[in-house]
Design a protein around this motif. Sequence first.
Motif, PDB file in Angstrom:
ATOM      1  N   MET A 188     -13.928 -46.168 -14.700  1.00 30.56           N
ATOM      2  CA  MET A 188     -13.329 -47.381 -15.226  1.00 30.56           C
ATOM      3  C   MET A 188     -14.335 -48.122 -16.092  1.00 30.56           C
ATOM      4  O   MET A 188     -15.513 -48.220 -15.743  1.00 30.56           O
ATOM      5  CB  MET A 188     -12.885 -48.298 -14.084  1.00 30.56           C
ATOM      6  CG  MET A 188     -12.194 -49.561 -14.541  1.00 30.56           C
ATOM      7  SD  MET A 188     -11.684 -50.623 -13.168  1.00 30.56           S
ATOM      8  CE  MET A 188     -13.255 -51.368 -12.747  1.00 30.56           C
ATOM      9  N   TYR A 189     -13.885 -48.623 -17.218  1.00 24.76           N
ATOM     10  CA  TYR A 189     -14.748 -49.420 -18.077  1.00 24.76           C
ATOM     11  C   TYR A 189     -14.737 -50.867 -17.580  1.00 24.76           C
ATOM     12  O   TYR A 189     -13.696 -51.532 -17.583  1.00 24.76           O
ATOM     13  CB  TYR A 189     -14.281 -49.358 -19.528  1.00 24.76           C
ATOM     14  CG  TYR A 189     -14.327 -47.960 -20.113  1.00 24.76           C
ATOM     15  CD1 TYR A 189     -15.520 -47.247 -20.131  1.00 24.76           C
ATOM     16  CD2 TYR A 189     -13.176 -47.368 -20.642  1.00 24.76           C
ATOM     17  CE1 TYR A 189     -15.571 -45.958 -20.654  1.00 24.76           C
ATOM     18  CE2 TYR A 189     -13.226 -46.093 -21.167  1.00 24.76           C
ATOM     19  CZ  TYR A 189     -14.422 -45.386 -21.179  1.00 24.76           C
ATOM     20  OH  TYR A 189     -14.466 -44.116 -21.697  1.00 24.76           O
ATOM     21  N   LYS A 190     -15.897 -51.345 -17.168  1.00 28.12           N
ATOM     22  CA  LYS A 190     -16.003 -52.717 -16.678  1.00 28.12           C
ATOM     23  C   LYS A 190     -16.430 -53.684 -17.770  1.00 28.12           C
ATOM     24  O   LYS A 190     -16.210 -54.896 -17.651  1.00 28.12           O
ATOM     25  CB  LYS A 190     -17.008 -52.778 -15.522  1.00 28.12           C
ATOM     26  CG  LYS A 190     -16.578 -51.975 -14.304  1.00 28.12           C
ATOM     27  CD  LYS A 190     -17.619 -52.066 -13.191  1.00 28.12           C
ATOM     28  CE  LYS A 190     -17.183 -51.275 -11.970  1.00 28.12           C
ATOM     29  NZ  LYS A 190     -18.204 -51.354 -10.873  1.00 28.12           N
TER      30      LYS A 190
ATOM     31  N   LYS B 232      -7.368 -48.300 -18.064  1.00 24.73           N
ATOM     32  CA  LYS B 232      -7.112 -47.174 -17.162  1.00 24.73           C
ATOM     33  C   LYS B 232      -8.127 -47.186 -16.027  1.00 24.73           C
ATOM     34  O   LYS B 232      -9.340 -47.280 -16.239  1.00 24.73           O
ATOM     35  CB  LYS B 232      -7.196 -45.858 -17.924  1.00 24.73           C
ATOM     36  CG  LYS B 232      -6.849 -44.650 -17.050  1.00 24.73           C
ATOM     37  CD  LYS B 232      -6.902 -43.364 -17.876  1.00 24.73           C
ATOM     38  CE  LYS B 232      -6.545 -42.151 -16.998  1.00 24.73           C
ATOM     39  NZ  LYS B 232      -6.626 -40.886 -17.765  1.00 24.73           N
ATOM     40  N   GLU B 233      -7.634 -47.098 -14.825  1.00 20.77           N
ATOM     41  CA  GLU B 233      -8.511 -47.024 -13.664  1.00 20.77           C
ATOM     42  C   GLU B 233      -8.938 -45.570 -13.453  1.00 20.77           C
ATOM     43  O   GLU B 233      -8.325 -44.638 -13.963  1.00 20.77           O
ATOM     44  CB  GLU B 233      -7.769 -47.519 -12.410  1.00 20.77           C
ATOM     45  CG  GLU B 233      -7.256 -48.933 -12.525  1.00 20.77           C
ATOM     46  CD  GLU B 233      -8.344 -49.975 -12.462  1.00 20.77           C
ATOM     47  OE1 GLU B 233      -9.447 -49.639 -11.989  1.00 20.77           O
ATOM     48  OE2 GLU B 233      -8.112 -51.109 -12.915  1.00 20.77           O
TER      49      GLU B 233
ATOM     50  N   ARG C  20      -9.516 -59.572 -20.132  1.00 22.00           N
ATOM     51  CA  ARG C  20     -10.133 -60.664 -19.376  1.00 22.00           C
ATOM     52  C   ARG C  20      -9.409 -60.896 -18.054  1.00 22.00           C
ATOM     53  O   ARG C  20     -10.045 -61.097 -17.007  1.00 22.00           O
ATOM     54  CB  ARG C  20     -10.120 -61.951 -20.212  1.00 22.00           C
ATOM     55  CG  ARG C  20     -11.030 -61.941 -21.425  1.00 22.00           C
ATOM     56  CD  ARG C  20     -12.507 -61.927 -21.055  1.00 22.00           C
ATOM     57  NE  ARG C  20     -12.897 -63.102 -20.291  1.00 22.00           N
ATOM     58  CZ  ARG C  20     -13.248 -64.271 -20.832  1.00 22.00           C
ATOM     59  NH1 ARG C  20     -13.281 -64.406 -22.151  1.00 22.00           N
ATOM     60  NH2 ARG C  20     -13.609 -65.271 -20.061  1.00 22.00           N
ATOM     61  N   GLU C  21      -8.078 -60.858 -18.086  1.00 23.61           N
ATOM     62  CA  GLU C  21      -7.293 -61.073 -16.865  1.00 23.61           C
ATOM     63  C   GLU C  21      -7.566 -59.985 -15.822  1.00 23.61           C
ATOM     64  O   GLU C  21      -7.490 -60.236 -14.612  1.00 23.61           O
ATOM     65  CB  GLU C  21      -5.809 -61.110 -17.192  1.00 23.61           C
ATOM     66  CG  GLU C  21      -5.380 -62.363 -17.954  1.00 23.61           C
ATOM     67  CD  GLU C  21      -3.967 -62.252 -18.494  1.00 23.61           C
ATOM     68  OE1 GLU C  21      -3.296 -61.234 -18.178  1.00 23.61           O
ATOM     69  OE2 GLU C  21      -3.544 -63.161 -19.225  1.00 23.61           O
ATOM     70  N   SER C  22      -7.903 -58.785 -16.290  1.00 23.63           N
ATOM     71  CA  SER C  22      -8.170 -57.676 -15.377  1.00 23.63           C
ATOM     72  C   SER C  22      -9.555 -57.767 -14.737  1.00 23.63           C
ATOM     73  O   SER C  22      -9.885 -56.977 -13.849  1.00 23.63           O
ATOM     74  CB  SER C  22      -8.060 -56.341 -16.125  1.00 23.63           C
ATOM     75  OG  SER C  22      -9.189 -56.146 -16.971  1.00 23.63           O
ATOM     76  N   GLY C  23     -10.365 -58.687 -15.216  1.00 32.30           N
ATOM     77  CA  GLY C  23     -11.726 -58.821 -14.695  1.00 32.30           C
ATOM     78  C   GLY C  23     -12.781 -58.126 -15.531  1.00 32.30           C
ATOM     79  O   GLY C  23     -13.972 -58.191 -15.208  1.00 32.30           O
TER      80      GLY C  23
ATOM     81  N   THR D  69     -20.749 -47.906 -17.363  1.00 28.85           N
ATOM     82  CA  THR D  69     -19.381 -48.414 -17.226  1.00 28.85           C
ATOM     83  C   THR D  69     -19.030 -49.339 -18.389  1.00 28.85           C
ATOM     84  O   THR D  69     -18.157 -50.203 -18.266  1.00 28.85           O
ATOM     85  CB  THR D  69     -19.194 -49.165 -15.899  1.00 28.85           C
ATOM     86  OG1 THR D  69     -20.142 -50.233 -15.814  1.00 28.85           O
ATOM     87  CG2 THR D  69     -19.360 -48.216 -14.719  1.00 28.85           C
ATOM     88  N   ALA D  70     -19.708 -49.150 -19.516  1.00 31.50           N
ATOM     89  CA  ALA D  70     -19.483 -50.009 -20.684  1.00 31.50           C
ATOM     90  C   ALA D  70     -19.103 -49.143 -21.882  1.00 31.50           C
ATOM     91  O   ALA D  70     -19.514 -47.987 -21.999  1.00 31.50           O
ATOM     92  CB  ALA D  70     -20.729 -50.825 -20.992  1.00 31.50           C
TER      93      ALA D  70
END
Length: 235
Positions: A1-3, A232-233, A114-117, A176-177
């Motif tokens: 997952m891309y954080k 996408k998780e 943003r809403e997804s964190g 994760t970026a």
Amino acid sequence: MYKTCIFDFYGTLCDIRTDETKDELWEKLSLFYKFYGADYSPDELKDSYFRTVSELETRFSEIQIEQVFRKLFEEKGVRADDTLTLHSGQFFRILSIEHLRLYDGAKEMLGRLRESGRKVYLLSNAQRIFTEYELKSLGIYDCFNDIFISSDHNCKKPDIEFYNKLLDKHNIDVSTAIMIGNDGVCDIQGGKAVGLHTMYIRSDISPDEPIPDADHVLLKPDMASVAEILLKEED
């Protein structure tokens, strides 16, 4: 997952067309300079502008465009304060813009991230006195956790120094970026050089280049597809 999602701006989130050579621009800008005591003809001002830019620019370092507009006053013996210099540059930019618009769904896509964190950053080769105000006019200035503009840092993509300034400030884990951009050298090669995942978006103002070796490739600025990939998780 891309954080962490790091975006380019022009040609990635928005479409822009500028023309810095048109006669009308230099006619009006020379009149602006005359208002403040700097007597230029349109052709003289145009030649002096491009000469000054060329003298200050190098390949990967970045100038502050305010220096150019200040020097143009100084060449005519006029001392310009910061406000006059800012307004001169912004007047030039407004005259040069043919159109400026977000790609459809760009603001909504950033909001979903943003809403997804996710952390959302802007990393743009640009001038603060132009880009900050264009981001605000397009309604997306507040969509980012932080904004890095090259004119503030004396370096620009693909120089890894510019990338590392952002990565170090926010202690970003590159594993994760992802870097999202429309330029195969500045965004994709530069992002990969510091260990970022990459997404290439081909747009009308992308350089004329082969499709780069990015982790994800979109052949048009499709913000719904950008969101689908970035949200996408892990399977």
